[in-house]
Design an enzyme around this catalytic site. Structure first.
Site, PDB file in Angstrom:
ATOM      1  N   LYS A  54       0.831  -1.204   0.000  1.00  0.00           N
ATOM      2  CA  LYS A  54       0.000   0.000   0.000  1.00  0.00           C
ATOM      3  C   LYS A  54       0.868   1.257   0.000  1.00  0.00           C
ATOM      4  O   LYS A  54       0.583   2.228  -0.717  1.00  0.00           O
ATOM      5  CB  LYS A  54      -0.920   0.000   1.222  1.00  0.00           C
ATOM      6  CG  LYS A  54      -2.010  -1.057   1.171  1.00  0.00           C
ATOM      7  CD  LYS A  54      -2.789  -1.123   2.476  1.00  0.00           C
ATOM      8  CE  LYS A  54      -3.854  -2.218   2.428  1.00  0.00           C
ATOM      9  NZ  LYS A  54      -4.580  -2.379   3.693  1.00  0.00           N
ATOM     10  N   GLN A  98      -4.762  -1.536   9.769  1.00  0.00           N
ATOM     11  CA  GLN A  98      -4.647  -2.861   9.170  1.00  0.00           C
ATOM     12  C   GLN A  98      -5.239  -3.926  10.089  1.00  0.00           C
ATOM     13  O   GLN A  98      -4.905  -3.990  11.266  1.00  0.00           O
ATOM     14  CB  GLN A  98      -3.181  -3.173   8.862  1.00  0.00           C
ATOM     15  CG  GLN A  98      -2.962  -4.509   8.179  1.00  0.00           C
ATOM     16  CD  GLN A  98      -3.583  -4.577   6.801  1.00  0.00           C
ATOM     17  OE1 GLN A  98      -3.597  -3.591   6.071  1.00  0.00           O
ATOM     18  NE2 GLN A  98      -4.118  -5.724   6.445  1.00  0.00           N
ATOM     19  N   ASP A 121     -11.279   2.990   4.180  1.00  0.00           N
ATOM     20  CA  ASP A 121     -11.532   1.551   4.060  1.00  0.00           C
ATOM     21  C   ASP A 121     -13.028   1.272   3.875  1.00  0.00           C
ATOM     22  O   ASP A 121     -13.410   0.189   3.440  1.00  0.00           O
ATOM     23  CB  ASP A 121     -11.029   0.817   5.302  1.00  0.00           C
ATOM     24  CG  ASP A 121      -9.834  -0.085   4.994  1.00  0.00           C
ATOM     25  OD1 ASP A 121      -9.589  -0.373   3.818  1.00  0.00           O
ATOM     26  OD2 ASP A 121      -9.150  -0.502   5.949  1.00  0.00           O
TER      27      ASP A 121
END
Length: 294
Positions: A54, A98, A121
């Protein structure tokens, strides 16, 4: 005739080029560089690899990447304090924590603590609620990537029967919602199946578009797919293979070699849905930066 491959790598690369131009325009017009804060708790190898990918993707298109790698012993209070700090930082337009988190941390509380304006997200109750209502919001990255794969491959969802195998909050539920919305890439009739569905093949054989997100290899076999169906394989499963360099190979939820002989279009694993997930995270971060300029 074998199915046409839906090339997720190529489509993701096209979108990233578009985003790179958008980032340059934001910098020119407003002096704003989109910023993504990534928080990784602990040292899970798969999570470390994913976060590194990422960060590399951010650099490629000009997004500012704020890297926060903290020990697994971090308390929930310490993590929430870090999120609050990033919520208040004007340089940060997106916050990604995460997953999975260590067991002593309440994942729901952490996700809820992220400012909805920075929830790139698309996991927060606010984002998911707006998605359900058809309101503008950050769309979960993998479901959004699936819709882009379909649109950019010329697949018409309008009036199609889509069967989604899997009901997770990350993929199954949001992609089903997107597909029945009154919008481009939607207007489908959607059936959701899961591990308790009786005679799964009876439903999957009705699908014009089949989305496999069950999380188990070879869940979908050739006899479960209608001739000419479009098959989207979301699964990423490590299957032991002593001949492979790492001792395993990545396999999807679909028996690819068999199903490609009956489907009209199919995504491979790897190289299908996977590249789209990080790409749509970048998309959401750039969108958040644009929103901050209004």
């Amino acid at each position: 005739m074998a199915a046409q491959l839906i090339d997720g790598k190529k489509i993701a690369a096209d979108i990233r080029e578009e985003l790179k131009a958008n980032v340059a325009q934001l910098q020119k017009d407003f002096g704003v560089t989109p910023g993504l804060s990534v928080i990784l708790v602990g040292e899970d190898p798969a999570s470390q690899s994913y976060v590194t990918a990422k960060e590399r993707a951010c650099q490629e298109i000009g997004i500012y990447s704020d890297d926060n790698r903290i020990p697994a012993s971090t308390t929930q209070e310490e993590l929430l304090a870090l999120i609050a700090e990033k919520n208040a930082d004007p340089r940060i337009h997106g916050i990604l924590v995460q997953l999975p988190l260590p067991k002593h941390i309440d994942t729901d509380a952490v996700i809820a603590a992220i400012d909805p304006a920075k929830d790139v997200d698309g996991f927060s109750p606010v984002s998911l609620g707006k998605l359900m209502l058809g309101q503008p919001t950050f769309i979960s990255c993998t479901p959004h990537g699936i819709i882009q794969l379909l649109l950019r491959s010329g697949v018409n969802t309008d009036g199609a029967h889509v069967v989604v195998v899997g009901r997770s909050n990350i993929v199954g539920k949001p992609v089903a919602n997107l597909l029945f919305q009154k919008a481009l890439g939607g207007n489908a009739t959607v059936t959701i199946c899961h591990r308790h569905t009786r005679d799964l093949g009876n439903f999957t054989r009705q699908a014009d578009i089949l989305v496999a997100a069950a999380g188990a290899p070879h869940t979908i076999t050739r006899d479960m797919v209608k001739s000419g169906a479009v098959v989207i394989d979301v699964g990423v499963n490590r299957v032991a293979d002593p001949t492979a360099a790492r001792g395993y190979r990545l396999k999807g939820d679909v028996d690819f070699d068999e199903v490609k002989e009956v489907a009209s279009m199919i995504t491979p694993v790897p190289g299908g849905v996977g590249p789209m997930t990080i790409t749509m995270l970048l998309f959401n971060t750039v969108l958040s930066a644009k929103n901050s300029c209004k």
